[in-house]
Design a protein around this motif. Sequence first.
Motif, mmCIF file in Angstrom:
data_model
loop_
_atom_site.group_PDB
_atom_site.id
_atom_site.type_symbol
_atom_site.label_atom_id
_atom_site.label_comp_id
_atom_site.label_asym_id
_atom_site.label_seq_id
_atom_site.Cartn_x
_atom_site.Cartn_y
_atom_site.Cartn_z
ATOM 1 N N PRO A 124 0.812 -1.222 0.000
ATOM 2 C CA PRO A 124 0.000 0.000 0.000
ATOM 3 C C PRO A 124 0.843 1.268 0.000
ATOM 4 N N PHE A 125 2.119 1.177 0.447
ATOM 5 C CA PHE A 125 2.995 2.351 0.498
ATOM 6 C C PHE A 125 3.885 2.395 -0.739
ATOM 7 N N SER A 126 3.245 2.511 -1.884
ATOM 8 C CA SER A 126 3.951 2.519 -3.163
ATOM 9 C C SER A 126 3.161 3.346 -4.164
ATOM 10 N N LEU A 127 3.735 3.528 -5.346
ATOM 11 C CA LEU A 127 3.001 4.233 -6.397
ATOM 12 C C LEU A 127 1.731 3.476 -6.764
ATOM 13 N N LYS A 133 -5.755 4.021 -4.198
ATOM 14 C CA LYS A 133 -6.560 4.974 -3.444
ATOM 15 C C LYS A 133 -7.332 5.918 -4.360
ATOM 16 N N LEU A 134 -6.773 6.169 -5.537
ATOM 17 C CA LEU A 134 -7.428 7.077 -6.486
ATOM 18 C C LEU A 134 -8.454 6.360 -7.358
ATOM 19 N N SER A 135 -8.445 5.027 -7.308
ATOM 20 C CA SER A 135 -9.365 4.255 -8.140
ATOM 21 C C SER A 135 -10.739 4.177 -7.484
ATOM 22 N N ARG A 136 -11.729 3.950 -8.291
ATOM 23 C CA ARG A 136 -13.073 3.792 -7.766
ATOM 24 C C ARG A 136 -13.210 2.457 -7.051
ATOM 25 N N ARG A 137 -14.165 2.351 -6.155
ATOM 26 C CA ARG A 137 -14.356 1.128 -5.382
ATOM 27 C C ARG A 137 -14.605 -0.079 -6.269
ATOM 28 N N PRO A 197 13.963 1.228 -1.145
ATOM 29 C CA PRO A 197 13.740 -0.216 -1.191
ATOM 30 C C PRO A 197 12.394 -0.677 -0.650
ATOM 31 N N ILE A 198 11.723 0.113 0.184
ATOM 32 C CA ILE A 198 10.441 -0.340 0.741
ATOM 33 C C ILE A 198 9.250 0.202 -0.041
ATOM 34 N N ALA A 199 9.496 0.802 -1.203
ATOM 35 C CA ALA A 199 8.414 1.423 -1.966
ATOM 36 C C ALA A 199 8.064 0.634 -3.222
ATOM 37 N N GLY A 200 8.463 -0.626 -3.311
ATOM 38 C CA GLY A 200 8.108 -1.440 -4.460
ATOM 39 C C GLY A 200 6.622 -1.738 -4.490
ATOM 40 N N ALA A 201 6.092 -1.981 -5.665
ATOM 41 C CA ALA A 201 4.659 -2.231 -5.813
ATOM 42 C C ALA A 201 4.235 -3.525 -5.138
#
Length: 243
Positions: A124-127, A133-137, A197-201
């Motif tokens: 969740p902590f990635s691009l 979060k920006l996507s619709r439900r 290193p902790i921001a991978g998808a």
Amino acid sequence: MSIEGFEDWLKTSAGQYVLDWEQQKHDLLVADIFGFNAVQLSLPGHDFLRANRMPLRFRCDDGRYDGVSEVRSDLHFLPFANNSIDLVVMPHTLEFDPNPHQVLREVERVLVPEGHVIVTGFNPFSLWGARRKLSRRQALPPWRGAYLSVPRLKDWFSLLGLEMQAGAFGCYAPAVTQEKWLRRFRFMDTAGDRWWPIAGAVYVVQAIKRQHGMRLITPVWKDRKARAKALVSVAQRERAEDR
């Protein structure tokens, strides 16, 4: 959380980008895990146990996925005996399940002491997490899942007596869909391992079931070897005394 459409997404350029990284990491991790029984929960169309050498390897799912599986079962109530499985791999199993903690409890129940579990998920902590979060439900997979962070997963492990041993993040390119853009952003995979290193998808983590108070018993063959050496020493001493 519905998994509908996730297998189709894995066939896209972005899905293949993620799948290739995960398959490579699984091949490295499972190759050196030994025992008798290994099971893969979910995604039966992809063999994440292919590099493992246990005699019994099979895939189990609840019927939500396309693909061949040897066992069909509710993952909240696995049809395996307590302390019977040496390795469980869970590719994106938890984030698309309505009760992931119960699934993990079942995994802990069936694992032998010192057994291994490998979990793959979206970070969740990635691009990609930001894109979700920006996507619709009602967006299609992979954005529909409930992404679990590694710290949260580590807390769940701790509560169940599972000790995290190894982990890795990967796929640092933005959540683009076209192959040409994925190729242009591939430089971020190398840079990501070094700078963020902790921001991978996606991530893959490995944990071991610890059983406190368990005493390891020396194998019988070692006892026999020790007794044999003792008998040789006694025989040699007796012969020396006879002389």
